[in-house]
Design an enzyme around this catalytic site. Structure first.
Site, PDB file in Angstrom:
ATOM      1  N   GLU A  68       0.871  -1.178   0.000  1.00 39.03           N
ATOM      2  CA  GLU A  68       0.000   0.000   0.000  1.00 39.03           C
ATOM      3  C   GLU A  68       0.903   1.220   0.000  1.00 39.03           C
ATOM      4  O   GLU A  68       1.631   1.461   0.963  1.00 39.03           O
ATOM      5  CB  GLU A  68      -0.938   0.037   1.204  1.00 39.03           C
ATOM      6  CG  GLU A  68      -2.031   1.082   1.007  1.00 39.03           C
ATOM      7  CD  GLU A  68      -2.484   1.740   2.272  1.00 39.03           C
ATOM      8  OE1 GLU A  68      -2.507   2.990   2.295  1.00 39.03           O
ATOM      9  OE2 GLU A  68      -2.801   1.034   3.236  1.00 39.03           O
TER      10      GLU A  68
ATOM     11  N   CYS B 165      -1.699   8.514   3.962  1.00 36.20           N
ATOM     12  CA  CYS B 165      -1.601   8.206   2.530  1.00 36.20           C
ATOM     13  C   CYS B 165      -2.920   8.442   1.801  1.00 36.20           C
ATOM     14  O   CYS B 165      -2.925   8.674   0.591  1.00 36.20           O
ATOM     15  CB  CYS B 165      -1.127   6.767   2.330  1.00 36.20           C
ATOM     16  SG  CYS B 165      -2.125   5.527   3.174  1.00 36.20           S
TER      17      CYS B 165
END
Length: 487
Positions: A259, A293
């Site tokens: 990720e 993020c």
């Protein structure tokens, strides 16, 4: 928290159930972003320490895999309860290590506890299925079994959440773990949760940690991924480092979840509830000072409501609590270090020099602190158009219609998270299905998260999914077993 002149404390790694220093005896400093001074010291590990940690995980594998599923579930649920009881201890560590706010620390603890509880349900989930077969008198089964020791690479920005997500399902499905925390937050992104899990009663060697100095990171990463006893790899962090980890995992034929970064858009359509949208965008941009993020970078607004929305949004940004992360009213505190603040300021300065306009904030950083900032007039030649901000800076774009909004939202190499604000659910769903992102939220913000949901990106935002149901498949191997009835 005031830094005293007493020598910083030492925090060792958890290996085989014991707190140990590096084999070499070397240490590395863990710095407080607010002062730049050393908060504590941790082991500066090298390849020998990696081998020792994997030795411990490998030795624990057979016993942990054979542990009754209900026992694994009970241990993880106990760990979640224990974690919640240590909120103040974790908050103190987060303030000193990442300058995360009190509210962010509390969210890390509550979300992590829920992640662990949700993962615990996977311990007793079905582990196989009966298959059709053309062979008379034969049973044919697909059986899922633990894959083996897992290497978990954890970042500093949502440290406890991302550590829990990296290890909880792996543990629930019978796999020991080796956690490699971030150099910027070794305690909150690894050592803290490892100790909680050990205190909850997980057997020695089931959870291990390896901390390192930044200069030694490439060797530690390569050694951990390359060890043949490591059977799964997961990494959350930057796309640049993710490429390195993914390449190493691929070289050794090991499945990986990555990720990575994002350039996340939020689309505010002409029929949106503007107060609701402004609230959502403010949360999505400035939570943890924009250091998530999934934080929004591009706010894409229909021209008919752009002025009204921008006014409401800027008012909310001006009203944000900014400053001391120890204050319960602070939303935007310091960034992880002065280098990060300088990078964000550089993105803003580049944009302004090329014609962008600052609506609020801007200027030069004050140590690790950079103010909540809103820019308009962004064009493709500006660095901020394509680079992930990872700081408290929002960029507003005005578009004439939904097609233009979609084109801009998808004009990025990233594809992690996005959102759409509209009062027409059908319209929102039609837009959402054309957004090339791993998650799309309609009338919710881009940092929305739930323990049971599949979390992952597309394109340069990585591949694979965290989340209890999807992670259970990743952390297990499928085997075909037949039983011939000879009666």
């Amino acid at each position: 928290m005031t830094i005293t002149e007493t020598p910083p404390q030492f925090h060792g790694n958890l290996v085989g159930g014991r707190e140990v220093p590096a084999v070499s005896g070397r240490t590395t400093d863990d710095l407080d972003p607010r002062t730049g001074q050393t908060y504590l010291r941790v082991p500066a590990c090298d390849v020998g320490d990696v081998t020792r940690a994997v030795d411990a995980a490998d030795a624990a594998f057979a016993g942990w895999a054979a542990t009754a599923p209900s026992a694994r579930r009970a241990l993880l649920n106990h760990a979640a309860d224990l974690l919640e009881s240590r909120l103040e201890e974790f908050t103190t560590a987060m303030l000193a290590e990442t300058a995360g706010t009190r509210s962010w620390a509390a969210f890390n603890v509550s979300m992590s506890a829920e992640l662990i509880r949700q993962a615990a349900t996977m311990a007793t989930a079905p582990t196989g299925s009966l298959l059709a077969t053309d062979v008379p008198g034969q049973w044919s089964l697909a059986v899922r079994e633990p894959a083996g020791p897992v290497a978990a690479f954890v970042p500093w920005n949502g440290p406890l959440i991302l550590c829990a997500r990296a290890v909880a399902v792996a543990l629930a499905t019978g796999n020991p773990v080796v956690i490699r925390p971030s150099e910027d937050a070794p305690v909150t992104s690894g050592l803290f949760l490892a100790q909680v899990l050990a205190d909850a009663g997980l057997p020695d060697g089931v959870v291990n940690t390896v901390t390192n100095d930044r200069a030694d990171a490439p060797g530690v990463v390569q050694a951990l991924v390359a060890d043949p006893r490591i059977r799964r790899v997961n990494f959350t962090g930057s796309t640049n480092v993710g490429r390195i980890v993914g390449a190493a995992a691929g070289q050794h034929l090991k499945p990986a979840i990555l990720e990575l970064g994002g350039k996340n858009p939020i689309l505010v359509l002409a029929d949106a509830d503007l107060d609701h949208a402004a609230n959502g965008v403010t949360t999505a941009k400035f939570m943890n000072s924009g250091q998530i993020c999934m934080c929004v970078d591009r706010v894409i607004v229909h021209q008919d409501i752009a002025d009204d929305f921008t006014t409401r949004f800027v008012e909310q940004v001006r009203a944000l609590g900014q400053g001391d992360p120890d204050s319960p009213t602070t939303t935007v505190g310091p960034l992880i270090n002065a280098r990060a603040a300088e990078r964000v300021a550089g993105l803003v300065a580049d944009a302004v020099a090329k014609g962008a306009r600052v609506l609020v904030g801007g200027g030069t950083p004050d140590g690790a602190f950079y103010p909540a900032t809103v820019l308009t007039g962004i064009t493709p030649e500006m660095r901020i158009y394509g680079e992930e901000v990872f700081g408290p800076v929002a960029t507003i774009f005005t578009v004439p219609d939904d097609e233009a909004a979609l084109t801009l939202a998808n004009d990025t190499d990233y594809g992690l998270s996005s959102a759409v604000y509209t009062e027409n659910a059908t319209r929102g769903l039609a837009i959402a299905r054309r957004l090339r992102h791993g998650a799309v939220h309609i009338n919710n913000h881009s940092v929305s998260d739930e323990p049971q949901a599949p979390v992952g990106g597309v394109k340069d935002s990585g591949y694979g999914h965290f989340g209890s149901q999807w992670g259970a498949d990743f952390f297990t191997e499928t085997r075909w077993v037949t039983i011939a009835d000879r009666s």
